[in-house]
Design an enzyme around this catalytic site. Structure first.
Site, PDB file in Angstrom:
ATOM      1  N   HIS A 247     -10.211 -29.718  12.475  1.00  0.00           N
ATOM      2  CA  HIS A 247      -9.131 -29.241  11.602  1.00  0.00           C
ATOM      3  C   HIS A 247      -8.741 -27.841  12.054  1.00  0.00           C
ATOM      4  CE1 HIS A 247     -12.799 -27.812   9.683  1.00  0.00           C
ATOM      5  NE2 HIS A 247     -12.141 -27.076   8.804  1.00  0.00           N
TER       6      HIS A 247
ATOM      7  N   HIS B 155      -8.698 -24.842  10.565  1.00  0.00           N
ATOM      8  CA  HIS B 155      -9.312 -23.601  10.072  1.00  0.00           C
ATOM      9  C   HIS B 155      -9.846 -22.765  11.237  1.00  0.00           C
ATOM     10  CE1 HIS B 155     -10.058 -25.308   5.751  1.00  0.00           C
ATOM     11  NE2 HIS B 155      -8.787 -25.041   5.991  1.00  0.00           N
TER      12      HIS B 155
ATOM     13  N   ASP C  89     -12.338 -20.822  11.731  1.00  0.00           N
ATOM     14  CA  ASP C  89     -13.755 -20.828  12.108  1.00  0.00           C
ATOM     15  C   ASP C  89     -14.115 -22.065  12.942  1.00  0.00           C
ATOM     16  OD1 ASP C  89     -13.463 -22.391   9.745  1.00  0.00           O
ATOM     17  OD2 ASP C  89     -15.601 -22.214   9.327  1.00  0.00           O
ATOM     18  N   HIS C  90     -13.173 -22.978  13.115  1.00  0.00           N
ATOM     19  CA  HIS C  90     -13.390 -24.145  13.984  1.00  0.00           C
ATOM     20  C   HIS C  90     -12.516 -24.108  15.234  1.00  0.00           C
ATOM     21  CE1 HIS C  90     -15.855 -26.663  11.184  1.00  0.00           C
ATOM     22  NE2 HIS C  90     -15.435 -25.693  10.394  1.00  0.00           N
TER      23      HIS C  90
HETATM   24 ZN   LIG Z   1     -12.858 -25.618   7.294  1.00  0.00          ZN
END
Ligand SMILES: [Zn+2]
Length: 220
Positions: A49, A51, A53-54
């Site tokens: 996804h 976000h 932090d990914h």
């Molecule tokens: Zn996330």
């Protein structure tokens, strides 16, 4: 694992796939490149996804970056659309039964499902989709591997259903104040988690409203 605690996975070889390179810290990117070099380099970067932090490190690895929509297969990984935690969330399933599940299911703690756009109903549906698959191991976006996927998925479903039951019973008792509903249905959590719980409750209220099960007259 990055300093922020997001798991990055390398899958396959000649070349390999990098899943969720969540940090753009040069030292971390170097360690991904070094590990990938032993697997014949990086052919593709896949994201579960959007976000940060990914996804933050994705553009720095010199390979195509794909956040698939679901339904297709990339480098031997079948993509399953699993919205809820994020609208664009997907999971990747290997032929060997390993599921790279991003933030759908976590190795530790509970997943955040923010309200908006029917997110909780979508999330419950996503859990059911994974329950219908043959999965031997879940590789989550945070925390350790989940070696008993069936039990973990059932636990996640039961946890949300338990909150819904508590919320419905408080509503049935005539409670209409959000503060009181929260205190009732989330009575077991530490005080510092209440803001998170309030957000989770909004997602539950939205789901009940969409299903025509939310009585009117709710107050702060
Ligand atoms: Zn996330």
């Amino acid at each position: 694992m990055t300093l922020e605690g997001t798991n990055t996975y390398l899958f396959g070889a000649d070349p390999c796939v990098v899943i969720d390179p969540g940090s753009d810290v040069p030292k971390f990117l170097d360690s991904i490149r070094a590990a990938a070099a032993e697997r014949g380099g990086i052919g593709l970067v896949l994201l579960t996804h959007s976000h940060g932090d990914h996804s933050k490190g994705a553009e720095h690895l010199g390979a195509e970056v794909v956040l698939p929509a679901g339904g297709e297969t990339h480098a031997g990984l079948r993509v399953i659309a699993t919205p809820g935690h994020a609208a664009d969330h997907v999971s990747f399933l290997s032929a060997e039964g390993v599921c790279f599940a991003g933030d759908l299911v976590l190795g530790l703690g509970s997943t955040i499902v923010p309200p908006g756009g029917g997110s909780l109903a979508a999330y419950m549906n996503s859990l059911a989709l994974l329950q219908a698959e043959e999965i031997d191991l879940i590789a989550p976006g945070h925390g350790p591997w989940i070696t008993d996927p069936e039990a973990k998925l059932a636990e996640y479903v039961e946890h949300r259903e338990m909150r819904e039951r508590k919320l419905l019973s408080a509503l049935d008792n005539g409670e209409r104040s959000r503060a009181a509903l929260l205190a009732d249905a989330w009575s077991d959590i530490p005080l510092e988690l209440l803001p998170m719980a309030a957000m989770a409750m909004e997602a539950h209220l939205e789901k009940l409203e969409d299903e025509g099960r939310l009585p009117g007259g709710l107050t702060e």
